[in-house]
Design a protein around this motif. Structure first.
Motif, PDB file in Angstrom:
ATOM      1  N   ALA A  63      -0.567  -1.189  21.373  1.00 46.37           N
ATOM      2  CA  ALA A  63      -0.415   0.060  22.139  1.00 46.37           C
ATOM      3  C   ALA A  63       0.147   1.169  21.259  1.00 46.37           C
ATOM      4  CB  ALA A  63       0.492  -0.175  23.343  1.00 46.37           C
ATOM      5  N   TYR A  64       1.070   0.789  20.374  1.00 48.91           N
ATOM      6  CA  TYR A  64       1.698   1.777  19.489  1.00 48.91           C
ATOM      7  C   TYR A  64       0.694   2.374  18.513  1.00 48.91           C
ATOM      8  CZ  TYR A  64       4.771   3.670  15.848  1.00 48.91           C
ATOM      9  OH  TYR A  64       5.374   4.479  14.927  1.00 48.91           O
ATOM     10  N   ILE A  65      -0.123   1.505  17.879  1.00 53.13           N
ATOM     11  CA  ILE A  65      -1.072   2.041  16.903  1.00 53.13           C
ATOM     12  C   ILE A  65      -2.194   2.814  17.600  1.00 53.13           C
ATOM     13  CG2 ILE A  65      -0.519   0.275  15.192  1.00 53.13           C
ATOM     14  CD1 ILE A  65      -3.160  -1.097  15.839  1.00 53.13           C
ATOM     15  N   GLY A  70      -4.309   8.246  18.574  1.00 51.22           N
ATOM     16  CA  GLY A  70      -4.490   9.377  19.480  1.00 51.22           C
ATOM     17  C   GLY A  70      -3.821  10.644  18.987  1.00 51.22           C
ATOM     18  N   GLN A  71      -2.775  10.467  18.157  1.00 52.02           N
ATOM     19  CA  GLN A  71      -2.078  11.626  17.578  1.00 52.02           C
ATOM     20  C   GLN A  71      -2.811  12.186  16.356  1.00 52.02           C
ATOM     21  OE1 GLN A  71       2.038  10.619  16.731  1.00 52.02           O
ATOM     22  NE2 GLN A  71       2.220   9.444  18.630  1.00 52.02           N
ATOM     23  N   GLY A  72      -3.880  11.506  15.948  1.00 55.67           N
ATOM     24  CA  GLY A  72      -4.653  11.986  14.804  1.00 55.67           C
ATOM     25  C   GLY A  72      -4.330  11.334  13.487  1.00 55.67           C
ATOM     26  N   ARG A  73      -3.523  10.261  13.505  1.00 46.80           N
ATOM     27  CA  ARG A  73      -3.173   9.590  12.253  1.00 46.80           C
ATOM     28  C   ARG A  73      -4.395   8.903  11.660  1.00 46.80           C
ATOM     29  NH1 ARG A  73       2.425   8.254  12.393  1.00 46.80           N
ATOM     30  NH2 ARG A  73       2.151   6.923  10.562  1.00 46.80           N
ATOM     31  N   ALA A  74      -4.464   8.858  10.328  1.00 40.80           N
ATOM     32  CA  ALA A  74      -5.577   8.224   9.619  1.00 40.80           C
ATOM     33  C   ALA A  74      -5.418   6.705   9.636  1.00 40.80           C
ATOM     34  CB  ALA A  74      -5.629   8.723   8.185  1.00 40.80           C
ATOM     35  N   ILE A  80      -0.544   0.687   7.317  1.00 41.39           N
ATOM     36  CA  ILE A  80       0.781   0.449   6.735  1.00 41.39           C
ATOM     37  C   ILE A  80       1.750  -0.009   7.811  1.00 41.39           C
ATOM     38  CG2 ILE A  80       2.767   1.586   5.655  1.00 41.39           C
ATOM     39  CD1 ILE A  80       0.778   3.339   4.124  1.00 41.39           C
ATOM     40  N   VAL A  81       1.637   0.563   9.008  1.00 40.62           N
ATOM     41  CA  VAL A  81       2.501   0.174  10.125  1.00 40.62           C
ATOM     42  C   VAL A  81       2.302  -1.307  10.455  1.00 40.62           C
ATOM     43  CG1 VAL A  81       2.979   0.537  12.572  1.00 40.62           C
ATOM     44  CG2 VAL A  81       2.531   2.504  11.088  1.00 40.62           C
ATOM     45  N   VAL A  82       1.059  -1.718  10.554  1.00 43.85           N
ATOM     46  CA  VAL A  82       0.751  -3.117  10.878  1.00 43.85           C
ATOM     47  C   VAL A  82       1.237  -4.042   9.764  1.00 43.85           C
ATOM     48  CG1 VAL A  82      -1.091  -4.770  11.374  1.00 43.85           C
ATOM     49  CG2 VAL A  82      -1.239  -2.449  12.279  1.00 43.85           C
ATOM     50  N   ALA A  83       1.034  -3.633   8.515  1.00 44.73           N
ATOM     51  CA  ALA A  83       1.492  -4.440   7.379  1.00 44.73           C
ATOM     52  C   ALA A  83       3.012  -4.583   7.385  1.00 44.73           C
ATOM     53  CB  ALA A  83       1.032  -3.804   6.073  1.00 44.73           C
ATOM     54  N   ALA A  84       3.714  -3.512   7.762  1.00 44.23           N
ATOM     55  CA  ALA A  84       5.185  -3.541   7.813  1.00 44.23           C
ATOM     56  C   ALA A  84       5.673  -4.530   8.866  1.00 44.23           C
ATOM     57  CB  ALA A  84       5.717  -2.142   8.103  1.00 44.23           C
ATOM     58  N   VAL A  85       5.025  -4.532  10.025  1.00 43.99           N
ATOM     59  CA  VAL A  85       5.429  -5.445  11.099  1.00 43.99           C
ATOM     60  C   VAL A  85       5.144  -6.890  10.699  1.00 43.99           C
ATOM     61  CG1 VAL A  85       4.967  -6.164  13.474  1.00 43.99           C
ATOM     62  CG2 VAL A  85       5.127  -3.738  12.911  1.00 43.99           C
ATOM     63  N   ARG A  86       3.982  -7.125  10.114  1.00 44.94           N
ATOM     64  CA  ARG A  86       3.656  -8.483   9.667  1.00 44.94           C
ATOM     65  C   ARG A  86       4.671  -8.969   8.632  1.00 44.94           C
ATOM     66  NH1 ARG A  86      -2.401  -7.397   9.930  1.00 44.94           N
ATOM     67  NH2 ARG A  86      -3.079  -8.623  11.725  1.00 44.94           N
TER      68      ARG A  86
END
Length: 310
Positions: A63-65, A70-74, A80-86
């Motif tokens: 939901a976060y990503i 939706g905010q326009g992030r590439a 990187i966000v997903v890699a950080a959580v993993r």
């Protein structure tokens, strides 16, 4: 005071010390810039979770990503966000498969493939030579330093973090010894060939500056005065962009433009994907194949066999 000290649990103190040492080793397991990016990403998630659950679940992360997209992030920044959580979950010995997040990220990459600044512009060998010639034409220490640095990055497909770490003692005969890199966190030394033109430029730079030990590429003050401090990652990126612009190279110039350009030049010269992978020390063949996809297509089966029959 004595009673207070007597109440301290030695076992708990030891556990605290071990935990601190373990955390320090975990931090050392990845490159400093990667760790910084992960911390920034994890801080963003905690802000997002402040009005929700304190736990990061697969569904919550998906939901976060989705919200970031939706905010326009590439896609690259969302990855990187997903890699950080993993990375965090793996260090906590928790499940990091995240199937919902993985499928969501795959959709983001497909739908948002045109977002961001696009693929970096590679500086091939001819362009690199032109960039260095323009830099040296200034007849300054800064110009000579920049030429030597850019040539070395092109020869050895160096990353920005690797070139700032180069010391005078890292050269052995015709090779540069890279002690550690982004793709070699354990620090197994790698010998990389340095061309004669690059070696000559480095020698001229050292003769002019008097640098005989320590950091090779250093800051230069106004008036062409060499300093003792190393160049920073930011400075190297800025120098590459500045020198490429001065030489008339257009496009999106970044810190890894030289490694990308060398991969393309190697493909043009007939190198295989495996040879490019080894030269650039990539963990897989995916990146060099992506950078040189046009050149590789010209050497593909259709180009080699069908074209000859027409």
């Amino acid at each position: 005071m004595r009673n207070e000290l007597e109440r301290v649990d030695p076992q708990q103190t030891e556990m605290t010390r071990l935990k601190s040492e373990t955390e320090a080793l975990i931090r050392a397991s990845i490159a400093p810039n990667t760790l910084k990016a992960y911390r920034h990403a994890l801080a963003g998630i905690q802000t997002y979770l402040s009005d929700r659950s304190l736990e990061i679940s697969d569904g919550t992360l998906a939901a976060y990503i989705t919200d970031l997209y939706g905010q326009g992030r590439a896609p690259s920044s969302i990855s990187i966000v997903v890699a950080a959580v993993r990375w965090q979950l793996r260090n906590e010995n928790k499940n990091y498969d995240l199937p919902i997040t993985t499928r969501t990220l795959a959709g983001i990459r497909r739908e948002g493939k045109n977002r961001g600044r696009g693929q970096v512009t590679g500086l091939d060998w001819q362009q690199t030579e032109r960039v260095c010639a323009f830099a040296e034409s200034e007849n300054t220490i800064a110009g000579l330093r920049d030429s030597a640095m850019i040539r070395l990055m092109s020869d050895c497909l160096l990353r920005v973090s690797e070139v700032v770490a180069v010391d005078v003692s890292d050269f052995e005969k015709q090779a540069l010894i890279v002690r550690a890199s982004k793709t070699d966190q354990e620090g197994t030394a790698t010998a990389l060939y340095v061309t004669s033109e690059t070696r000559n430029t480095i020698e001229r730079y050292q003769e002019r500056t008097g640098i005989t030990s320590g950091a090779l590429f250093r800051r230069i003050r106004r008036g062409d005065h060499i300093q003792s401090e190393r160049l920073t990652d930011f400075s190297v990126r800025r120098i590459i962009q500045k020198r490429a612009t001065a030489a008339g190279v257009e496009g999106f110039i970044a810190g890894h433009s030289l490694s990308v350009g060398s991969a393309v030049a190697l493909a043009q010269a007939g190198a295989s994907v495996v040879e490019m992978q080894i030269a650039g020390r990539w963990k897989s063949s995916e990146m060099p194949a992506h950078y040189a996809k046009s050149e590789l297509a010209e050497r593909g089966a259709i180009a080699k066999y069908k074209e000859k029959q027409q």
